[in-house]
Design a protein around this motif. Structure first.
Motif, PDB file in Angstrom:
ATOM      1  N   ASN A 209       9.715  -7.733  -5.369  1.00 57.27           N
ATOM      2  CA  ASN A 209      10.663  -6.610  -5.447  1.00 57.27           C
ATOM      3  C   ASN A 209      12.116  -7.112  -5.480  1.00 57.27           C
ATOM      4  O   ASN A 209      12.555  -7.846  -4.588  1.00 57.27           O
TER       5      ASN A 209
ATOM      6  N   GLU B  78       0.851  -1.205   0.000  1.00 60.06           N
ATOM      7  CA  GLU B  78       0.000   0.000   0.000  1.00 60.06           C
ATOM      8  C   GLU B  78       0.885   1.252   0.000  1.00 60.06           C
ATOM      9  O   GLU B  78       0.581   2.232  -0.694  1.00 60.06           O
TER      10      GLU B  78
ATOM     11  N   SER C 154       4.610 -14.563  -6.858  1.00 58.39           N
ATOM     12  CA  SER C 154       4.582 -13.743  -5.641  1.00 58.39           C
ATOM     13  C   SER C 154       3.280 -12.963  -5.561  1.00 58.39           C
ATOM     14  O   SER C 154       2.705 -12.793  -4.493  1.00 58.39           O
TER      15      SER C 154
ATOM     16  N   GLY D  61       4.031 -12.892  -1.160  1.00 60.03           N
ATOM     17  CA  GLY D  61       3.106 -11.763  -1.356  1.00 60.03           C
ATOM     18  C   GLY D  61       3.661 -10.845  -2.427  1.00 60.03           C
ATOM     19  O   GLY D  61       4.849 -10.914  -2.769  1.00 60.03           O
TER      20      GLY D  61
HETATM   21  O1  KG4 Z   1      -0.175 -10.148  -3.250  1.00 57.78           O
HETATM   22  P1  KG4 Z   1      -0.695  -9.096  -4.141  1.00 57.78           P
HETATM   23  O2  KG4 Z   1      -0.736  -9.375  -5.611  1.00 57.78           O
HETATM   24  O3  KG4 Z   1      -2.149  -8.668  -3.719  1.00 57.78           O
HETATM   25  C1  KG4 Z   1      -2.528  -8.538  -2.395  1.00 57.78           C
HETATM   26  O4  KG4 Z   1      -2.813  -9.605  -1.775  1.00 57.78           O
HETATM   27  O5  KG4 Z   1      -2.484  -7.397  -1.913  1.00 57.78           O
HETATM   28  O6  KG4 Z   1       0.164  -7.786  -3.853  1.00 57.78           O
HETATM   29  C2  KG4 Z   1      -0.057  -6.608  -4.561  1.00 57.78           C
HETATM   30  C3  KG4 Z   1       0.892  -5.556  -4.029  1.00 57.78           C
HETATM   31  C4  KG4 Z   1       0.670  -4.178  -4.615  1.00 57.78           C
HETATM   32  O7  KG4 Z   1       0.681  -3.233  -3.568  1.00 57.78           O
HETATM   33  C5  KG4 Z   1       1.860  -4.004  -5.534  1.00 57.78           C
HETATM   34  O8  KG4 Z   1       2.253  -2.645  -5.692  1.00 57.78           O
HETATM   35  C6  KG4 Z   1       2.916  -4.800  -4.816  1.00 57.78           C
HETATM   36  O9  KG4 Z   1       2.244  -5.933  -4.333  1.00 57.78           O
HETATM   37  N1  KG4 Z   1       4.002  -5.218  -5.715  1.00 57.78           N
HETATM   38  C7  KG4 Z   1       5.280  -4.826  -5.568  1.00 57.78           C
HETATM   39  C8  KG4 Z   1       5.991  -5.378  -6.661  1.00 57.78           C
HETATM   40  N2  KG4 Z   1       5.112  -6.089  -7.430  1.00 57.78           N
HETATM   41  C9  KG4 Z   1       3.893  -5.986  -6.831  1.00 57.78           C
HETATM   42  N3  KG4 Z   1       5.875  -4.072  -4.634  1.00 57.78           N
HETATM   43  C10 KG4 Z   1       7.191  -3.822  -4.762  1.00 57.78           C
HETATM   44  N4  KG4 Z   1       7.937  -4.298  -5.792  1.00 57.78           N
HETATM   45  C11 KG4 Z   1       7.385  -5.075  -6.753  1.00 57.78           C
HETATM   46  N5  KG4 Z   1       8.131  -5.554  -7.761  1.00 57.78           N
END
Ligand code: KG4
Ligand code: ZN
Length: 402
Positions: free
Chosen positions: A342, A190, A368, A337
């Motif tokens: 990242n 977030e 992830s 997650g």
């Molecule tokens: O697990 P997810 O697909 O959905 C939830 O369960 O929330 O996670 C989505 C989150 C988003 O906030 C997105 O910006 C973050 O994961 N995210 C990342 C990266 N890829 C996705 N954050 C940092 N670096 C990344 N490469």
């Protein structure tokens, strides 16, 4: 193996280790369906992303998410079965995310899974989304028999909605989890999304910041991240995992709303607002902006700010998680997650955990983020235990993991 209902109910887990599970995931903004064999072999994994729908709003709009899931669920499930070379009749069970997530979004997947299970007379398995993220790690390491994973495991689930630390144990296919840390305000993903939004970089912020940070100086701006006090130590002794209640022992909590405010303050004091607005408008004029488009609209100061923000986030996540790992004397670390995709986070965890002699496992970057293969994988131990749900089970938007 016979697929008849009678057979399925009288054959025990031990002589029936092979099972095809159709997983369905609709907790947030991805419609996912996958077929996974016995918790470890992905036969198909289809994800329909709603990024384009939510992009103009800079975040997920719950009503739009439900509507998009409704549109996508049938074709996505059909595609998952077709790619796996399976049919509705040939799968052994249907698994679906029960929570946590957006209530309306969860309901679409659950209603569809219930209808399938009812019509096909297949067992139905309810899965906690966070448990799915943890099992994505096992799935990919081909570790579902836990070779190489030593318990207790500490799992950091770091996504758009969660920054949670769990101690995980398994006994006779029964997984149990104890929360020893969570975010007090914004989740890490977030924070990535909100910072990207306030810098006019687009949505979702994580992958964009991940890409842009490569070109910035992570030491350019200093950010302080709040350190939480952990008052509740009671009679806890390090290494004692047996009789602890959820509230016993030290907690390792996170807080990321402050860093977002610090970025905003930096933007204001450095007079960056006009440039941000210009970038926002330029990106709005591009149908599907790529990272290169966004990169082309960023000056050095923005790249440095983004890299510094990411470095602070990564350091905080790594330092607190490794402190928890030491305190609870864990033997394996999982990081999963969306934010686990990242690159800097992965590299830093790998380096720092190695210095602590702690094995660390991640899912691949693709697994992830949200997907249904992880739901089908997490359902497999429940399938072996016969842990099926009745047709009247409900979505739980705030579901806890235990
Ligand atoms: O697990 P997810 O697909 O959905 C939830 O369960 O929330 O996670 C989505 C989150 C988003 O906030 C997105 O910006 C973050 O994961 N995210 C990342 C990266 N890829 C996705 N954050 C940092 N670096 C990344 N490469
Ligand atoms: Zn997730």
């Amino acid at each position: 193996m016979s697929r008849t209902r009678e057979k399925r109910h009288c054959v025990t887990a031990i002589i029936m280790p092979d099972a095809l599970i159709l997983g369905i995931e609709t907790s947030c903004d991805e419609t996912g369906a996958a077929v996974v064999r016995s918790g470890q072999q992905i036969l198909s994994n289809v994800v329909a992303s709603q990024i384009a729908t939510h992009q103009p709003y800079g975040g997920v709009v719950p009503e739009l998410a439900s509507r998009e899931h409704l549109r996508a669920i049938v074709p996505v499930v059909r595609q998952a079965l077709a790619e796996a070379g399976q049919t509705y009749a040939s799968v052994d069970a249907i698994a679906v995310t029960q929570g946590p997530g957006l209530a309306g979004a969860l309901l679409v997947g659950i209603s569809f899974a219930k209808a399938l299970a009812f019509a096909l007379e297949k067992p139905l398995i309810a899965v906690n989304h966070l448990e799915g993220h943890i099992h994505a790690v096992l799935l990919e390491q081909r570790l579902s028999e836990n070779a190489g994973v030593h318990f207790p495991v500490l799992a950091l689930v770091v996504s758009g909605g969660h920054t949670h630390l769990y101690l995980a144990q398994v006994r006779e296919n029964l997984w149990s989890y104890r929360n020893i840390g969570h975010t007090r305000d914004d989740a890490a993903g977030e924070a990535f999304d909100k910072v990207a939004k306030l810098l006019g970089l687009g949505y979702p912020g994580g992958p964009i910041i991940d890409g842009l940070a490569l070109d910035g100086d992570p030491h350019a701006v200093k950010f302080q991240i709040a350190q939480m006090k952990h008052p509740d130590r009671r009679d806890y002794k390090p290494g004692d995992h047996r009789q602890l209640q959820e509230d016993d022992g030290p907690h390792f909590d996170f807080s990321y709303s402050g860093i977002k405010t610090a970025v905003l303050r930096y933007v204001e004091t450095q007079n960056m607002k006009a440039a941000i607005e210009a970038r926002r408008q330029a990106l709005a004029g591009i149908e599907k902006p790529t990272l290169a488009d966004t990169r082309g609209l960023c000056d050095r100061q923005t790249l440095n700010l983004v890299a510094s923000f990411q470095r602070s986030m990564v350091n905080d996540l790594v330092v607190k998680t490794l402190a928890a790992a030491r305190e609870y004397d864990v033997r394996t670390l999982f990081v999963s997650g969306g934010v686990a995709a990242n690159r800097e986070l992965r590299a830093t965890f790998e380096r720092e955990a190695a210095m602590q002699g702690l094995p660390v496992f991640f899912p691949s970057r693709a697994l992830s983020t949200d997907n249904a293969a992880m739901i089908a994988a997490a359902a497999f131990p429940k399938f072996l235990r016969g842990e099926f749900v009745a047709m009247d089970f409900c979505a739980e938007a705030g579901m806890a993991l235990r």
